[in-house]
Design a protein around this motif. Sequence first.
Motif, PDB file in Angstrom:
ATOM      1  N   UNK A  51       0.832  -1.206   0.000  1.00  0.00           N
ATOM      2  CA  UNK A  51       0.000   0.000   0.000  1.00  0.00           C
ATOM      3  C   UNK A  51       0.864   1.253   0.000  1.00  0.00           C
ATOM      4  N   UNK A  52       1.960   1.225   0.749  1.00  0.00           N
ATOM      5  CA  UNK A  52       2.875   2.364   0.816  1.00  0.00           C
ATOM      6  C   UNK A  52       3.493   2.649  -0.551  1.00  0.00           C
ATOM      7  N   UNK A  57      -3.919  -3.534  -1.621  1.00  0.00           N
ATOM      8  CA  UNK A  57      -3.637  -4.842  -1.041  1.00  0.00           C
ATOM      9  C   UNK A  57      -2.250  -5.344  -1.370  1.00  0.00           C
ATOM     10  N   UNK A  58      -2.190  -6.584  -1.866  1.00  0.00           N
ATOM     11  CA  UNK A  58      -0.906  -7.169  -2.264  1.00  0.00           C
ATOM     12  C   UNK A  58      -0.639  -6.976  -3.758  1.00  0.00           C
ATOM     13  N   UNK A  59      -1.247  -5.949  -4.334  1.00  0.00           N
ATOM     14  CA  UNK A  59      -1.100  -5.710  -5.769  1.00  0.00           C
ATOM     15  C   UNK A  59       0.317  -5.459  -6.219  1.00  0.00           C
ATOM     16  N   UNK A  60       1.187  -4.998  -5.321  1.00  0.00           N
ATOM     17  CA  UNK A  60       2.582  -4.748  -5.685  1.00  0.00           C
ATOM     18  C   UNK A  60       3.300  -6.019  -6.094  1.00  0.00           C
ATOM     19  N   UNK A 139       6.755  -6.688 -10.212  1.00  0.00           N
ATOM     20  CA  UNK A 139       5.970  -5.457 -10.247  1.00  0.00           C
ATOM     21  C   UNK A 139       6.512  -4.370  -9.326  1.00  0.00           C
ATOM     22  N   UNK A 140       6.673  -4.642  -8.028  1.00  0.00           N
ATOM     23  CA  UNK A 140       6.995  -3.589  -7.059  1.00  0.00           C
ATOM     24  C   UNK A 140       8.314  -2.888  -7.350  1.00  0.00           C
ATOM     25  N   UNK A 141       9.286  -3.619  -7.893  1.00  0.00           N
ATOM     26  CA  UNK A 141      10.601  -3.034  -8.157  1.00  0.00           C
ATOM     27  C   UNK A 141      10.561  -1.966  -9.243  1.00  0.00           C
ATOM     28  N   UNK A 254      -4.586  -2.071 -13.609  1.00  0.00           N
ATOM     29  CA  UNK A 254      -4.480  -0.931 -12.725  1.00  0.00           C
ATOM     30  C   UNK A 254      -4.640  -1.380 -11.281  1.00  0.00           C
ATOM     31  N   UNK A 255      -3.529  -1.693 -10.635  1.00  0.00           N
ATOM     32  CA  UNK A 255      -3.566  -2.124  -9.251  1.00  0.00           C
ATOM     33  C   UNK A 255      -3.185  -0.987  -8.316  1.00  0.00           C
TER      34      UNK A 255
END
Length: 257
Positions: A51-52, A57-60, A139-141, A254-255
């Motif tokens: 979220x940060x 949620x866990x979309x990252x 994704x998150x990186x 689009x997460x």
Amino acid sequence: MKNRWRAVFAFVVVWLLYQSAEGVGGRWLHSYPVQAGLMLACVLVAWPLSCWLGYRGYGAYALTRRHGWRTWLPAGLLLAVAAKFAAVRLGLAWDAYAPDPQAGAGGATSLLSALPLLLLSTFVASLAEDILTRGFWYRAAGLHWRSGALFVLASSTIYVLNHVYRLVDGPLEWLTLFCFGLAYAAALWRSGSLWAAVGLHWGWNLGNGLVDATMPVTVVDARVAPALSIGAHLLMLLVVLALPKLRAGSQVVDERQ
């Protein structure tokens, strides 16, 4: 640049929690509750960090309920459990394994009593490592992978390096882990969902526990036994590659919040 530093911080936090589960809980304190608690904390902390980073949620990590968990998770689970039992059966036929005389099968009653904890512990550990070595980098990186092959190779290398306490076991262990990583990372890339990787990873770890509970074996040939595990994962990789790659339009694109 701000988002990049946030991603670095998020990865370090998750990595420290994951490594401390074995390093502090297992090897230093020799406490299963502490080890399990730190592993669970790794999974739980990944949510506010996602979220940060700006995701829901866990979309990252490509890991939400909308990423096809009802399909990918059970499919991968069943495939990997079957592959584990097939590898052990083949190993027994080839004398790579032998029945363990000091660990008799516990029977249906003991298996049923141990199954809930086995399901939970193998799921949490698999999920934590999949977030750390696959979902985060997918994704998150914030990396733009030029090809699926590059992502799969990179993720598999990260997966090997994440096993810091097993690197001393040598090249055969590295190769085994790398082939495991190929199947799991390819599952994520082909499906666009980390649930596919979690299913395979969880299924293999659960299969290990089920084998220990129902048909415990001991390794006789230390070279053939890893080769059977490698072969099982390469076969799973072929199954994954045979599936049509889902296009971005069929996934939740689009997460972000």
